[in-house]
Design a protein around this motif. Structure first.
Motif, PDB file in Angstrom:
ATOM      1  N   ALA A  73       0.403  -1.000   0.215  1.00  0.00           N
ATOM      2  CA  ALA A  73      -0.201   0.281  -0.072  1.00  0.00           C
ATOM      3  C   ALA A  73       0.986   1.898   0.217  1.00  0.00           C
ATOM      4  O   ALA A  73       0.507   2.326   0.162  1.00  0.00           O
ATOM      5  N   LEU A  74       2.117   0.828   0.076  1.00  0.00           N
ATOM      6  CA  LEU A  74       3.028   2.127   0.664  1.00  0.00           C
ATOM      7  C   LEU A  74       3.121   2.637  -0.865  1.00  0.00           C
ATOM      8  O   LEU A  74       4.926   4.068  -0.849  1.00  0.00           O
ATOM      9  N   LEU A  75       3.577   2.211  -2.136  1.00  0.00           N
ATOM     10  CA  LEU A  75       4.131   1.787  -3.020  1.00  0.00           C
ATOM     11  C   LEU A  75       3.808   3.574  -4.080  1.00  0.00           C
ATOM     12  O   LEU A  75       5.271   3.853  -3.766  1.00  0.00           O
ATOM     13  N   PRO A  76       2.852   3.972  -3.383  1.00  0.00           N
ATOM     14  CA  PRO A  76       2.506   5.331  -4.236  1.00  0.00           C
ATOM     15  C   PRO A  76       3.664   6.476  -3.103  1.00  0.00           C
ATOM     16  O   PRO A  76       4.104   6.865  -3.367  1.00  0.00           O
ATOM     17  N   VAL A  77       3.672   6.365  -2.314  1.00  0.00           N
ATOM     18  CA  VAL A  77       4.770   7.308  -1.047  1.00  0.00           C
ATOM     19  C   VAL A  77       6.434   6.581  -1.092  1.00  0.00           C
ATOM     20  O   VAL A  77       7.127   7.755  -1.154  1.00  0.00           O
ATOM     21  N   ALA A  78       6.449   5.287  -1.624  1.00  0.00           N
ATOM     22  CA  ALA A  78       8.072   5.214  -2.408  1.00  0.00           C
ATOM     23  C   ALA A  78       8.652   6.187  -3.617  1.00  0.00           C
ATOM     24  O   ALA A  78       9.679   6.461  -3.357  1.00  0.00           O
ATOM     25  N   ILE A  79       7.606   6.164  -4.238  1.00  0.00           N
ATOM     26  CA  ILE A  79       7.332   7.093  -5.606  1.00  0.00           C
ATOM     27  C   ILE A  79       7.816   8.025  -5.495  1.00  0.00           C
ATOM     28  O   ILE A  79       8.553   8.717  -6.069  1.00  0.00           O
ATOM     29  N   ARG A  80       6.888   8.925  -4.223  1.00  0.00           N
ATOM     30  CA  ARG A  80       6.860  10.272  -3.964  1.00  0.00           C
ATOM     31  C   ARG A  80       8.384  10.471  -3.362  1.00  0.00           C
ATOM     32  O   ARG A  80       8.885  11.184  -3.925  1.00  0.00           O
ATOM     33  N   ALA A  81       8.617   9.826  -2.801  1.00  0.00           N
ATOM     34  CA  ALA A  81      10.462   9.921  -2.193  1.00  0.00           C
ATOM     35  C   ALA A  81      11.794   9.692  -3.004  1.00  0.00           C
ATOM     36  O   ALA A  81      12.369  10.364  -2.861  1.00  0.00           O
ATOM     37  N   ARG A  82      11.064   9.287  -4.404  1.00  0.00           N
ATOM     38  CA  ARG A  82      12.079   9.548  -5.024  1.00  0.00           C
ATOM     39  C   ARG A  82      12.356  11.015  -5.847  1.00  0.00           C
ATOM     40  O   ARG A  82      13.516  11.478  -6.109  1.00  0.00           O
ATOM     41  N   HIS A  83      11.211  12.224  -5.230  1.00  0.00           N
ATOM     42  CA  HIS A  83      11.928  13.637  -5.833  1.00  0.00           C
ATOM     43  C   HIS A  83      12.467  13.966  -4.621  1.00  0.00           C
ATOM     44  O   HIS A  83      12.036  14.112  -3.926  1.00  0.00           O
TER      45      HIS A  83
END
Length: 386
Positions: A374-384
């Motif tokens: 469920a936290l995959l979108p958060v991991a993507i956000r952390a890339r920026h």
């Protein structure tokens, strides 16, 4: 205005600080054995004393709870006493109480010892990882974090499996004594460390709000995966009902994590920016947890799944730490990262212990896996970059 050559020279660590980094790695290597040897053994000891699965989870939960409480106090501690004092007290508190477990046969006494040891582990974790950024130049942080991962990974690679094997095939007291002796060895390189104090620390509510805003995304990813780590290291010897498979899994998981954390460090300074590897690593870890849930009754497949989890976990460790270093001061970043690591480890132990009391291990591990996915979108956000 200083020349480019002088600026480049300012980025290079002094010989003293290079030596200090090596000594910190040696101290961490020895002291972390006191943590790794007992992480799966204390819950097993609690079960053998008749305390039950919930008390087994609570032993890890209390240890990690006191670890997190200590971690919040470490920035103030090192501002006054320095990192060397933090590592010294950390090694002492982790190792010295361990032999008391020999006579601790009730749940309250086991939990009390776990609480004291957790305070020491809180000092060890924050001081060790903060010194990566305090002692090394910015361009070497990912590689330094990878080397630190090796130093703390070797104890987990050997300690988790060896501690369980000794307890199962011989007895528990030798494990408790070994968990005292090895942290005592860490006192020697720690005493040789130079006096290092934080170069910069945020203070006050504004600083904490800014810190939370800068680090919440990598923090959440680290929390999710460390929750799975806590669940596996606490309950794998119980869930698999196969001592050999559990020992192999507890060897391969930290081994994979240690290797991939080092590899992520090598790549992080060369090919990738902070946070770029988090989404894929989180997905691999979550898939490993799901595999454990599905194959709990299949020891060989469960070992494969646990190893996959460890591989993803190692990358998450390194990339989330470097991402936090890029967004906040070293001491604060170390505190936040270690809180995520250790709060998640405790949360995984307590939550799975509570869930298992009413359901089963496959259900409990499955829920932890779903929360990680469920936290995959958060991991993507952390890339920026922030």
């Amino acid at each position: 205005m200083p020349s480019s050559s002088s600026l480049a020279g300012a980025q290079q660590p002094s010989p003293l600080r290079n030596r200090g980094f090596s000594l910190m790695l040696l101290a961490s290597l020895a002291a972390f054995f006191g943590y790794a040897l007992l992480l799966p053994v204390v819950p097993l000891w609690a079960v053998r004393q008749g305390a039950g699965a919930f008390a087994a989870g609570a032993a890890t939960g209390v240890f990690m709870g006191s670890t997190v409480a200590a971690q919040f106090a470490v920035p103030a501690f090192v501002r006054r006493f320095g990192y060397r004092a933090g590592l010294l007290w950390g090694a002492l508190l982790v190792g010295a109480p361990a032999p008391l477990l020999i006579v601790a046969t009730s749940a309250p006494s086991i939990l009390a010892i776990s609480l004291v040891r957790g305070l020491g582990f809180g000092l060890l974790t924050v001081c060790g990882s903060a010194l990566i950024a305090e002692l090394l130049p910015t361009g070497s942080l990912a590689r330094g974090a990878g080397l630190h991962g090796l130093a703390v990974g070797v104890p987990q690679l050997l300690g988790l499996s060896v501690g369980t094997a000794i307890a199962e095939h011989w007895a528990f007291p030798p494990v408790f004594l070994l968990a005292t002796a090895l942290p005592a060895v860490a006192l020697v390189p720690t005493l040789l460390l130079p006096k290092v104090f934080p170069r910069y620390q945020r203070r006050g509510r504004g600083g904490l709000r800014s810190l939370a805003g800068a680090t919440w995304a990598p923090w959440a990813v680290m929390l999710a995966v460390s929750t799975g780590f806590g669940a596996l290291t606490t309950f794998l010897p119980i869930a698999l009902e196969n001592a050999t498979a559990a020992a192999v899994a507890l060897f391969l998981a930290p081994g994979a994590a240690m290797l991939t954390r080092w590899l992520a460090g090598q790549l992080g300074d060369r090919l990738s920016g902070p946070g770029r590897m988090l989404p894929a690593a989180l997905a691999v870890s979550a898939a490993g947890l799901l595999g454990v849930a599905v194959w709990t009754a299949e020891p060989v497949l469960a070992v494969v799944a646990v190893t996959a989890f460890g591989a993803g976990f190692g990358v998450v460790q390194n990339d989330s730490l470097v991402t936090m270093f890029a967004r906040s001061p070293a001491g604060q970043a170390s505190m936040v990262w270690n809180v995520a690591f250790d709060a998640g480890t405790g949360l995984g132990a307590v939550a799975v212990g509570a869930i298992v009391s009413g359901t089963s291990f496959p259900v409990a591990f499955g829920l932890v896996a779903v929360s990680a996915f469920a936290l995959l979108p958060v991991a993507i956000r952390a890339r920026h970059p922030r």
